[in-house]
Structure formats: structure tokens, C-alpha cells
Design an enzyme around this catalytic site. Structure first.
Site, PDB file in Angstrom:
ATOM      1  CB  VAL A  14      -0.956   0.006   1.209  1.00 51.43           C
ATOM      2  CG1 VAL A  14      -1.797   1.283   1.217  1.00 51.43           C
ATOM      3  CG2 VAL A  14      -1.861  -1.216   1.181  1.00 51.43           C
ATOM      4  CE  LYS A  38       9.371  -2.345  11.821  1.00 50.14           C
ATOM      5  NZ  LYS A  38       9.544  -2.004  13.265  1.00 50.14           N
ATOM      6  CE  LYS A  98      -6.825  -5.571   9.080  1.00 45.60           C
ATOM      7  NZ  LYS A  98      -6.116  -5.802   7.797  1.00 45.60           N
ATOM      8  CD  GLU A 122     -13.900   5.483   4.081  1.00 46.49           C
ATOM      9  OE1 GLU A 122     -14.454   4.374   4.289  1.00 46.49           O
ATOM     10  OE2 GLU A 122     -14.416   6.584   4.371  1.00 46.49           O
ATOM     11  N   GLY A 127     -11.497  -1.646   2.182  1.00 47.14           N
ATOM     12  CA  GLY A 127     -10.765  -1.262   0.982  1.00 47.14           C
ATOM     13  C   GLY A 127     -11.338  -0.071   0.253  1.00 47.14           C
ATOM     14  CB  ILE A 129     -16.580  -0.164   0.295  1.00 44.76           C
ATOM     15  CG1 ILE A 129     -16.668  -1.349  -0.658  1.00 44.76           C
ATOM     16  CG2 ILE A 129     -17.981   0.310   0.677  1.00 44.76           C
ATOM     17  CD1 ILE A 129     -17.345  -2.571  -0.060  1.00 44.76           C
ATOM     18  CG  ASP A 194      -9.306  -8.406   8.674  1.00 46.22           C
ATOM     19  OD1 ASP A 194      -8.361  -7.626   8.843  1.00 46.22           O
ATOM     20  OD2 ASP A 194     -10.144  -8.277   7.759  1.00 46.22           O
ATOM     21  CE  LYS A 198     -10.763  -5.226   7.283  1.00 44.63           C
ATOM     22  NZ  LYS A 198     -10.632  -6.115   6.098  1.00 44.63           N
ATOM     23  N   GLY A 295      -5.848  -5.545  -1.732  1.00 47.42           N
ATOM     24  CA  GLY A 295      -4.950  -5.185  -2.813  1.00 47.42           C
ATOM     25  C   GLY A 295      -4.443  -3.767  -2.709  1.00 47.42           C
TER      26      GLY A 295
END
Length: 399
Positions: A14, A38, A98, A122, A127, A129, A194, A198, A295
């Protein structure tokens, strides 16, 4: 308008996507002037000046010329320290973490407000949306009654392969790992954790109530086997891992679990890495949102949208807190497909509707199922909509 200078913390999939987008499209008005990593010597496939790199995060957080921080690392505790330090130094933050957001949400809001800076995330939920933005802005004048979400692309990919292609859980997971949808340690995805992070964030925005992720019960997909696959195919159903939060008797019921859904459900055609959210509200009724949940590009888009929020000094995250709801201690009885345990016959709280050699259809609730799961790891379940199950029995009675 003067360009904002940003420090980028994390330069993975990302991070590199955000860096490339900001370099290509100058109209975002944000320039990355420093990047914390790192390993400086790691081989990277994109073009950039190595002079931007540092292994010392403080060089970015303490730099008075840097206006904002883009935080894109995995460790929630380390991220929390970085973000709070940035707030205290007068820097706004855009984050995709998250787990950090879900675990420390109220504390982060208080610190950002105290230091008069903005905090956007966001990219932490679903992702591409724009679910946080949609809840905060579109539903600000409405009353949300429930949220359903497919919020984990890894689980959705695995379930798609199991039901549509007849692959085993292990083969589906291996394929997800090969394509980069699943980590080498997939626990957070396949356990439902996960999705739980969210959902906790969405609950805070939808209802103004903070429910710690650990207080949201969950059932993942690791125990699913051919029994449920065959049942799904027989009735032309799909299996989806769904996070749900709803208002019942002025209390919030929240849970994560697999569900069997029919073609009538909006989630039926959400496959592979796609995510979906259904919001049911008093004035709008049901609203359905769908988009890629995993992604580089989908998450990059969410980060970029928040950078524009800061660039144009738009309002920071808003949420409703004019109403306070209790947390439900007992989840409502539902119809469930259950398999993997013989203890049901000797347990209280189960109304057995149908019994087969390898599975049962029962009426019970999540809490009772969860207690049985603690005794037997191979035990699993999936909820069936009661009206859907009633339709099955009507059809079969005519055969």
C-alpha cells in the site's frame, strides 16, 4: 495552494501504491518528503530516491516541516505510539491500520481532538468501499438499524473456491496465499478476527457506541468441511463470513459467523476479494455497497481520498453519540446448520429441526453454539435465514 509535506510510515504494497500515485498525480497537493522503513537495503521494484528513506521514525514524527503522517504499518501497538506522538506534535494522520483503530479508537479521537488535528482511516475498513464516509455523511440525519458486511477478502476468496470450484479448505487457502490475498499466518482472516476489527469501527460510527473487538463473538471458517458444501450446493446457496450489528430492544447485537445465503441476498454474487456492506436505516431502507476489499490499488484509493480531506480542510471523522445503547448479553435464537459434534443431543438450548447422519438443522443462539465450540474444536455452524429454511421444508414436503 501550497503543497502539504507528508511523512510515510511503511513502504509495503500500500505504501508504494500511495507513493506512486502522489508522484504521478500532483493535483492531490501532497508530497512525500520522508519514508520510514525497517530495512533500507531491501530490494524495491519502483523508482525513488533512497535519500527519502530512514529507519528512525522520530526523524519524521519530530520534523517540524512535515505537515501530516501516512501510517501504513502492521503492528498496532507501534502504530499507536507513532500516531499519538504525531498528534502531540500537531500533525494530522491518515491510517490504514484497522487493528490499531479498533483497539484504541476512543483514545485516539480524544488525543487528536485535544491537539486540534485530524484523524482519518477510511482505508482501515473494506478497501475501496467508502463506508466510513458514507455512514458519517449520508446517514448523519438517519437512524441506522443494522449493518451486515463481508469485510474480509481472504475469507471470501476461500469460500468462493470451496463452494464454486469444490476445492478443499487447505487448497483454497494455499491459492489465496499464492495470489497474495492471505498472509503466511492467516489466523486473523480465517478466524473472523479481521472482520471483527472492522465491524467494531463501523459500529462506533453507525451507533455512536464503542464495543471493544474482544466483546464481539466470532466464528471463523477453519472447520468447514464437505457436509456444509454439499448442503449449500443442494439448495443453491453460498457460504459467506458475515459481520452483523443490529439494534434489538435498544441494545446492540453484534457477531461474526458464516451464513448460508440464497440468490435473493445482495451478498450472493460477492466473490473472491470483493467486500460488501448492507446498511438498513429508518428513512433510506436498505443500501448496498460493493467493492474490492484487498490489494494495493483499492486501499491506496481510500488513503488518497483522506489525503484530499486534509488537503481541503474537510471535517474530520464524525460519529453519532447522541444515543447510547446497551450491549446485548444474549443473542436471538436463529436457525443453524451444525456439524462436527454429538454433544448437541445432551445439551440444553437446542431445538433440533432436522437430523441427518453428518449434520443437523437446529434452532438455538450464538452463545450456546460458542460454548459448545470451546469444548470441541471440530464443531462448526452456519446461520440459515428462517424464511429461507421454511421455503426448503415446504418444497421438500411436496416432493
Amino acid at each position: 495552494m501550497k503543497k502539504l509535506k507528508a511523512g510515510l510510515i511503511g513502504f509495503g504494497v500500500v505504501g508504494t501504491g500511495v507513493f506512486q500515485a502522489l508522484k504521478k498525480y500532483e493535483d492531490y497537493g501532497v508530497e512525500i518528503t520522508r519514508i520510514a522503513v525497517k530495512n533500507i537495503d531491501k530490494n524495491r521494484t519502483i523508482e525513488f530516491s533512497k535519500e527519502l528513506l530512514t529507519q528512525n521514525v522520530n526523524e519524521i514524527v519530530e520534523d517540524s516541516e512535515i505537515d501530516l503522517i501516512i501510517e501504513l504499518i502492521n503492528d498496532p501497538e507501534e502504530a499507536f505510539e507513532i500516531v499519538t506522538q504525531a498528534f502531540q506534535n500537531g500533525k494530522s494522520v491518515v491510517s490504514a491500520n484497522k487493528k490499531m483503530v479498533a483497539l484504541y479508537l476512543e483514545e485516539l479521537f480524544n488525543i487528536s481532538k485535544k491537539n486540534n488535528v485530524k484523524f482519518f482511516y477510511e482505508a482501515a475498513v473494506c478497501g475501496s468501499i467508502p463506508i466510513i464516509r458514507t455512514i458519517d455523511q449520508h446517514f448523519q440525519s438517519d437512524k441506522i438499524k443494522s449493518i451486515e458486511t463481508i469485510a474480509n477478502g481472504t475469507c471470501n476468496f476461500i469460500l468462493s473456491k470451496m463452494v464454486d470450484d469444490g476445492q478443499s479448505y487447505d487448497n483454497s487457502l494455499n491459492k489465496a496465499q499464492e495470489l497474495g490475498f492471505a498472509e503466511s499466518d492467516p489466523y486473523s482472516d480465517v478466524s473472523g478476527e479481521d472482520t471483527r476489527f472492522k465491524l467494531s469501527i463501523m459500529i462506533y460510527h453507525a451507533f455512536g457506541q464503542y464495543i471493544h473487538p474482544e466483546n464481539i463473538p466470532m466464528q471463523g471458517i477453519t472447520s468447514l468441511d464437505n457436509n456444509i458444501i454439499e448442503y449449500a450446493k443442494k439448495h443453491q446457496l453460498k457460504i459467506k463470513l458475515i459481520g452483523e450489528a443490529l439494534l434489538a430492544n435498544n441494545k446492540i447485537e453484534a457477531k461474526i459467523e458464516p451464513k448460508l445465503i440464497s440468490k435473493k441476498h445482495d451478498f450472493y454474487n460477492i466473490e473472491n476479494e470483493y467486500n460488501g456492506v448492507i446498511i438498513n436505516s429508518e428513512f433510506s431502507g436498505e443500501q448496498f455497497l460493493k467493492g474490492k476489499g484487498a490489494g494495493s490499488y483499492p486501499t491506496t484509493l481510500a488513503v488518497l481520498s483522506n489525503l484530499k480531506d486534509i488537503r481541503y480542510n474537510l471535517a474530520s471523522t464524525r460519529f453519532k453519540n447522541n444515543e447510547r445503547f446497551g450491549k446485548s448479553n444474549s443473542l436471538t435464537d436463529k436457525v443453524y446448520f451444525v456439524s462436527g459434534s454429538k454433544e448437541i443431543e445432551n445439551s440444553e438450548g437446542f431445538d433440533i429441526l432436522e437430523e441427518f447422519s453428518n449434520h443437523k438443522i437446529v434452532k438455538t443462539n450464538f452463545q450456546i453454539l460458542n460454548k459448545l465450540k470451546l469444548k470441541d474444536e471440530k464443531f462448526y455452524w452456519a446461520e440459515i435465514n428462517k424464511e429461507l429454511y421454511d421455503d426448503f421444508t415446504k418444497v421438500e414436503s411436496l416432493l
